[in-house]
Design an enzyme around this catalytic site. Structure first.
Site, mmCIF file in Angstrom:
data_model
loop_
_atom_site.group_PDB
_atom_site.id
_atom_site.type_symbol
_atom_site.label_atom_id
_atom_site.label_comp_id
_atom_site.label_asym_id
_atom_site.label_seq_id
_atom_site.Cartn_x
_atom_site.Cartn_y
_atom_site.Cartn_z
ATOM 1 N N ASN A 11 -8.484 47.721 -4.702
ATOM 2 C CA ASN A 11 -8.938 47.921 -4.325
ATOM 3 C C ASN A 11 -9.509 46.308 -3.611
ATOM 4 O OD1 ASN A 11 -10.813 47.953 -2.048
ATOM 5 N ND2 ASN A 11 -12.164 49.163 -3.615
ATOM 6 N N LYS A 13 -11.460 45.357 -2.283
ATOM 7 C CA LYS A 13 -12.602 44.501 -1.615
ATOM 8 C C LYS A 13 -12.317 43.755 -0.590
ATOM 9 C CE LYS A 13 -14.368 46.662 -5.732
ATOM 10 N NZ LYS A 13 -15.497 47.245 -6.252
ATOM 11 N N HIS A 98 -16.090 55.585 -1.222
ATOM 12 C CA HIS A 98 -16.068 54.457 -2.218
ATOM 13 C C HIS A 98 -17.131 54.639 -2.297
ATOM 14 C CE1 HIS A 98 -16.135 51.030 -4.558
ATOM 15 N NE2 HIS A 98 -14.502 51.075 -4.424
ATOM 16 N N GLU A 100 -19.689 52.571 -2.925
ATOM 17 C CA GLU A 100 -20.284 51.514 -2.131
ATOM 18 C C GLU A 100 -20.402 51.154 -1.376
ATOM 19 O OE1 GLU A 100 -18.062 47.895 -4.888
ATOM 20 O OE2 GLU A 100 -17.283 48.162 -3.036
ATOM 21 N N GLU A 172 -14.126 57.569 -9.740
ATOM 22 C CA GLU A 172 -15.895 56.287 -10.165
ATOM 23 C C GLU A 172 -16.810 56.152 -10.693
ATOM 24 O OE1 GLU A 172 -15.400 53.454 -6.779
ATOM 25 O OE2 GLU A 172 -15.970 55.224 -6.286
ATOM 26 N N GLY A 178 -19.860 47.208 -13.560
ATOM 27 C CA GLY A 178 -20.967 46.110 -13.847
ATOM 28 C C GLY A 178 -22.254 46.437 -13.836
ATOM 29 N N SER A 217 -14.018 50.227 -13.920
ATOM 30 C CA SER A 217 -13.632 48.995 -14.287
ATOM 31 C C SER A 217 -12.393 49.461 -15.370
ATOM 32 C CB SER A 217 -14.039 48.440 -15.633
ATOM 33 O OG SER A 217 -15.435 48.597 -14.958
#
Length: 259
Positions: A11, A13, A98, A100, A172, A178, A217
């Site tokens: 991905n 992004k 997703h 985000e 996820e 992060g 990650s």
């Protein structure tokens, strides 16, 4: 037991440029030999789909979109991308829900379910993204969140929507992206097993054939351990997918698990 092919999806992004894309794809193509038996997918930003389609043409790299509109028909939806447009540009997959999109753009479970249904109706394989936040993990609500997110899609689309090859799930753990905290291979496997169990309660055959990717990650140094999980069928890769060497090493981590 159903044999599920590993899938490693990159991905990108909101990253890339014409020159950077050429360099990245060229490097991935050159190193595909170390990923034998692993399905490889790249999801560039929408403006670069046509370019990347040309770059991967004739190879076994699959193309996917990062998002699509929740609309069956094209029309007055400024800024949106219709699923038929993705198909015309050569996409076989599309990311749906997703983290985000959920956190930054307010996509609800209902919106995600609608996008999932539209993707399938327009001939795309949705990669359904699910996962809990740090607060939800710390308050022991992981399973409740996963059950709610998956249940919303199953209720809207039916369990048959997850039959072999029709959909992919990506777990996820938002809390491991992060935040400085890392999910262990055991934590990843536990969440994947729970998701597969949720499907199995409805249809054991479908549960056994559905691929569930890990998207927290993944790096070259943890990919092999993560992919060793019995219910981990590959990865949805973010930042590391922009580095050719890292992405190929992750693909090789999946390849190393093949019997």
């Amino acid at each position: 037991m159903t044999q599920r092919q590993y899938l490693v999806a990159g991905n990108w992004k909101m990253n890339g440029s014409l020159e950077a894309n050429r360099t990245l794809v060229s490097g991935i193509l050159a190193g595909l030999g170390q990923c034998a038996g692993v399905e490889v997918l790249v999801c560039p930003p929408a403006p670069y789909l046509a370019q990347v389609r040309e770059l991967v043409e004739g190879s076994r790299i699959r193309l996917g979109g990062q998002n699509l509109a929740d609309q069956q028909k094209a029309g007055a939806f400024t800024g949106e991308v219709h699923g038929a447009m993705l198909r015309e540009l050569g996409c076989q997959y599309v990311l749906v829900g997703h983290s985000e999109r959920r956190s930054l753009y307010g996509e609800t479970d209902a919106v995600v379910a609608a996008k999932f249904k539209v993707a399938q109706a327009l001939g795309l394989v949705p990669v359904l993204c699910l996962g809990e936040t740090l607060d939800e993990r710390d308050s022991n609500r992981t399973e409740a969140v996963l059950a709610r997110q998956l249940g919303a899609v199953v209720e809207a689309a039916g369990i048959a929507a997850f039959a072999a090859g029709r959909a992919v799930i990506a777990y996820e753990p938002v809390w491991a992206i992060g935040t400085g905290r890392t999910a262990s291979a055991e934590q990843a496997q536990s969440a994947h097993a729970y998701l597969r169990g949720q499907l199995a309660e409805r249809d054991a055959t479908i549960a056994g054939s559905t691929r569930i990717l890990y998207g927290g990650s993944v790096k070259p140094d943890n990919a092999q351990e993560l992919f060793a999980g019995a219910d981990v069928d590959g990865g949805l890769i973010g930042g590391a997918s922009l580095k050719c060497g890292d992405f190929l090493a992750i693909c090789a981590g999946a390849q190393s698990q093949l019997k």
